[in-house]
Design an enzyme around this catalytic site. Structure first.
Site, mmCIF file in Angstrom:
data_model
loop_
_atom_site.group_PDB
_atom_site.id
_atom_site.type_symbol
_atom_site.label_atom_id
_atom_site.label_comp_id
_atom_site.label_asym_id
_atom_site.label_seq_id
_atom_site.Cartn_x
_atom_site.Cartn_y
_atom_site.Cartn_z
ATOM 1 N N PRO A 59 1.052 -9.234 1.924
ATOM 2 C CA PRO A 59 0.324 -7.974 1.720
ATOM 3 C C PRO A 59 1.187 -6.905 1.048
ATOM 4 O O PRO A 59 2.381 -6.798 1.309
ATOM 5 C CB PRO A 59 -0.028 -7.547 3.146
ATOM 6 C CG PRO A 59 1.040 -8.153 3.994
ATOM 7 C CD PRO A 59 1.506 -9.403 3.305
ATOM 8 N N GLY A 70 -3.797 -9.129 -0.344
ATOM 9 C CA GLY A 70 -5.146 -8.753 -0.763
ATOM 10 C C GLY A 70 -5.985 -8.075 0.294
ATOM 11 O O GLY A 70 -7.159 -7.782 0.044
ATOM 12 N N ARG A 77 -0.670 -3.603 -0.714
ATOM 13 C CA ARG A 77 -1.473 -2.396 -0.568
ATOM 14 C C ARG A 77 -1.665 -1.968 0.888
ATOM 15 O O ARG A 77 -1.444 -0.809 1.242
ATOM 16 C CB ARG A 77 -2.844 -2.660 -1.192
ATOM 17 C CG ARG A 77 -3.768 -1.449 -1.213
ATOM 18 C CD ARG A 77 -5.203 -1.866 -1.582
ATOM 19 N NE ARG A 77 -5.261 -2.785 -2.684
ATOM 20 C CZ ARG A 77 -5.375 -2.446 -3.963
ATOM 21 N NH1 ARG A 77 -5.472 -1.175 -4.288
ATOM 22 N NH2 ARG A 77 -5.412 -3.358 -4.911
ATOM 23 N N CYS A 116 -4.444 13.754 -22.548
ATOM 24 C CA CYS A 116 -5.473 13.744 -23.600
ATOM 25 C C CYS A 116 -6.153 12.393 -23.696
ATOM 26 O O CYS A 116 -5.987 11.651 -24.672
ATOM 27 C CB CYS A 116 -4.842 14.152 -24.928
ATOM 28 S SG CYS A 116 -4.356 15.867 -24.884
ATOM 29 N N TYR A 130 0.641 1.058 -5.513
ATOM 30 C CA TYR A 130 0.253 1.006 -6.930
ATOM 31 C C TYR A 130 0.030 2.396 -7.513
ATOM 32 O O TYR A 130 -0.828 2.590 -8.368
ATOM 33 C CB TYR A 130 -0.994 0.120 -7.108
ATOM 34 C CG TYR A 130 -0.818 -1.269 -6.519
ATOM 35 C CD1 TYR A 130 0.132 -2.141 -7.041
ATOM 36 C CD2 TYR A 130 -1.563 -1.693 -5.422
ATOM 37 C CE1 TYR A 130 0.321 -3.406 -6.497
ATOM 38 C CE2 TYR A 130 -1.390 -2.950 -4.873
ATOM 39 C CZ TYR A 130 -0.452 -3.801 -5.412
ATOM 40 O OH TYR A 130 -0.269 -5.042 -4.867
HETATM 41 N N1 LLP Z 1 0.793 -11.700 -3.838
HETATM 42 C C1 LLP Z 1 0.588 -11.847 -5.167
HETATM 43 C C2 LLP Z 1 0.942 -13.107 -5.803
HETATM 44 C C3 LLP Z 1 0.042 -10.787 -5.896
HETATM 45 O O1 LLP Z 1 -0.167 -10.953 -7.202
HETATM 46 C C4 LLP Z 1 -0.278 -9.569 -5.261
HETATM 47 C C5 LLP Z 1 -0.842 -8.459 -6.001
HETATM 48 C C6 LLP Z 1 -0.037 -9.463 -3.876
HETATM 49 C C7 LLP Z 1 0.491 -10.551 -3.206
HETATM 50 C C8 LLP Z 1 -0.323 -8.216 -3.101
HETATM 51 O O2 LLP Z 1 -1.673 -7.888 -3.068
HETATM 52 P P1 LLP Z 1 -2.181 -6.668 -2.168
HETATM 53 O O3 LLP Z 1 -1.959 -7.030 -0.730
HETATM 54 O O4 LLP Z 1 -1.389 -5.486 -2.560
HETATM 55 O O5 LLP Z 1 -3.608 -6.534 -2.506
HETATM 56 N N2 LLP Z 1 -2.441 -2.591 -9.424
HETATM 57 C C9 LLP Z 1 -3.625 -3.066 -8.729
HETATM 58 C C10 LLP Z 1 -3.319 -4.183 -7.789
HETATM 59 C C11 LLP Z 1 -2.662 -5.361 -8.452
HETATM 60 C C12 LLP Z 1 -2.308 -6.424 -7.480
HETATM 61 C C13 LLP Z 1 -1.456 -7.449 -8.123
HETATM 62 N N3 LLP Z 1 -1.061 -8.500 -7.248
HETATM 63 C C14 LLP Z 1 -4.276 -1.873 -8.021
HETATM 64 O O6 LLP Z 1 -3.777 -0.767 -8.128
HETATM 65 O O7 LLP Z 1 -5.308 -2.039 -7.378
#
Ligand code: LLP
Length: 441
Positions: free
Chosen positions: A293, A255, A295, A369, A396
């Site tokens: 992590p 996150g 993103r 569209c 993503y």
């Molecule tokens: N761990 C779990 C259990 C998760 O569900 C997620 C993301 C992560 C780790 C990784 O989170 P990050 O570090 O990437 O923030 N499609 C959306 C984001 C969905 C995230 C889903 N879970 C977007 O494009 O913003």
């Protein structure tokens, strides 16, 4: 809000946008890459992973890369080579992680509705832990372990994903990607924890090796992450006090926010340092600290390169409207449509215009569209560029692309050491036509 014209991570002295040391406009002009293409800098991805791991110092840790952010082999292999593990959310992602060389004992498997065959695959592979998201799931995993006869000696390693029930506002992120609030389908509510622990005690097939949470994605500041981590570590203390002696890791999730152009955010290492401090304060620093992590490891190191198809300028009741229509759409990059996300759109070439060029505001849209096929208003030259890049698209992006409107998927181009190492060329639109027509009935 529009950015100044020419806003881009890096340009050469001729104003050409660079990625991985290469001028993206050269790649398009020479025909080396088609549009739309995702282009990734594998060196930068590896460097980011090294920097994140350094933030842990000598502390026992696991960076479990959230594979869902970008599942491409070169990306997962590059991160595995830096000693990263993987957080997977399906049997298919588990297969990718294993095939890309992530050691099973560095893999955790999250997901609220894992199928039996997926649980079996995880148990068979001997991954570090299945992250359990409901009390009901404990019973299901125990049953699969029994069916696979894991019960004799080797127990199924599980961890509990706790829902920290944070105040929704505190998460400071978009509702669609906030998970750590009590209305979310994710994780075990703290109120259900005693029940979960009782079932685990009564299930000889499973062993509780960790506790974790993931409060949401694109969390833009450290305090919310720190508060949640503190809660998790205090639960770790309580669970141990309750007689569980098998905890090996505590997982504060992913996150970490990234800067999509709206302003600076903390570095991934800042979230890690906060979690390390809280872990020490709670005196659970004999457990491994895990983070998940996605993103922050890949987003900034990928762009979506697109060609400008045409402009549309009209004056309606005295108001001039200017659209820049590009060959990438919401099927290629759905984040703006789905989360009102903003990805900066920059020209691949500035054609000698200086940075203080009086830019024109263009509404950049794709060919799909749908009204939501709209990348927002961006400051670009009055005489529009031939090609643009949508920035911070490495996470993503491709993974959420689709073929709506009969569009081909975008290509993926991977750069390392100043050259293209490989291109994943998408099937053509003709293939799509054939496939649809070939369905009999
Ligand atoms: N761990 C779990 C259990 C998760 O569900 C997620 C993301 C992560 C780790 C990784 O989170 P990050 O570090 O990437 O923030 N499609 C959306 C984001 C969905 C995230 C889903 N879970 C977007 O494009 O913003």
């Amino acid at each position: 809000m529009a950015e100044a014209f020419g806003n881009s991570p890096r340009r050469d002295s001729n104003g050409r946008a660079l990625l991985g040391g290469l001028a993206l406009s050269d790649l398009v002009r020479s025909g080396s890459i088609r549009t739309p293409s995702y282009v990734y800098d594998l060196d930068a991805i590896a460097a980011g992973a090294r920097e994140l791991r350094e933030a842990f110092g000598n502390e026992s840790h696991l960076v479990a890369y959230a594979v869902k952010a970008n599942t491409a082999g070169p990306v997962v292999r590059a991160l595995a080579a830096q000693g990263c593990g993987a957080d997977v959310v399906s049997g298919a992602e588990l297969s990718v992680a294993l095939a890309c060389g992530v050691p099973p004992l560095s893999i955790v498997y999250n997901g609220v509705a894992k199928r039996d065959d997926e649980i079996d695959k995880a148990l068979g592979a001997g991954i570090l832990s299945i992250q359990i998201e409901s009390v009901e799931e404990i019973v299901r995993v125990a049953a699969r372990a029994r069916a696979l006869s894991l019960g004799r000696g080797a127990r199924a390693r599980i961890s509990l994903r706790i829902n920290p029930a944070l105040d929704f506002e505190a998460l400071e992120t978009h509702a669609n990607i906030a998970t750590g609030h009590d209305a979310a389908k994710f994780g075990i509510a703290q109120d259900d924890l005693p029940r979960a622990l009782e079932i685990i005690k009564a299930s000889p097939e499973v062993e509780l090796v960790g506790l974790g949470h993931h409060i949401g994605s694109q969390i833009p500041s450290v305090p919310a992450y720190r508060t949640a981590a503190r809660t998790l570590f205090s639960l770790g203390v309580a669970v141990r006090a309750g007689g569980v002696s098998t905890l090996r890791f505590l997982d504060t999730g992913g996150g970490f926010g990234i800067d999509y152009g709206a302003g600076a955010v903390p570095k991934p290492g800042d979230y890690v340092r906060a979690a390390l401090e809280e872990r020490k304060a709670a005196e659970v620093d004999d457990t491994m600290l895990m983070v998940e992590p996605g993103r922050s490891m890949v987003a900034a190191h990928g762009v979506l390169v697109s060609r400008v198809v045409q402009t549309k300028v009209s004056t309606v009741r005295g108001t001039a409207r200017r659209w820049l229509m590009i060959d990438a759409g919401m099927n290629d990059l759905i984040r703006p449509a789905l989360y009102q996300a903003r990805h900066r759109v920059v020209p691949l070439e500035t054609n000698g215009a200086s940075a203080d060029f009086t830019a024109t505001l263009w509404r950049v849209v794709g060919p799909v569209c749908e009204s939501s096929d709209d990348f927002g208003v961006h400051a670009l030259p009055d005489s529009p560029p031939e090609h643009v890049a949508l920035l911070d698209a490495g996470a993503y992006g491709y993974v959420m692309s689709n073929q709506y409107n009969g569009r081909a998927l975008p290509d993926e181009v991977f750069l390392r050491g100043g050259q293209i190492v490989t291109i994943n060329r998408a099937k053509s639109q003709d293939d799509w036509v054939q496939e649809r027509v070939a369905i009999q009935g």
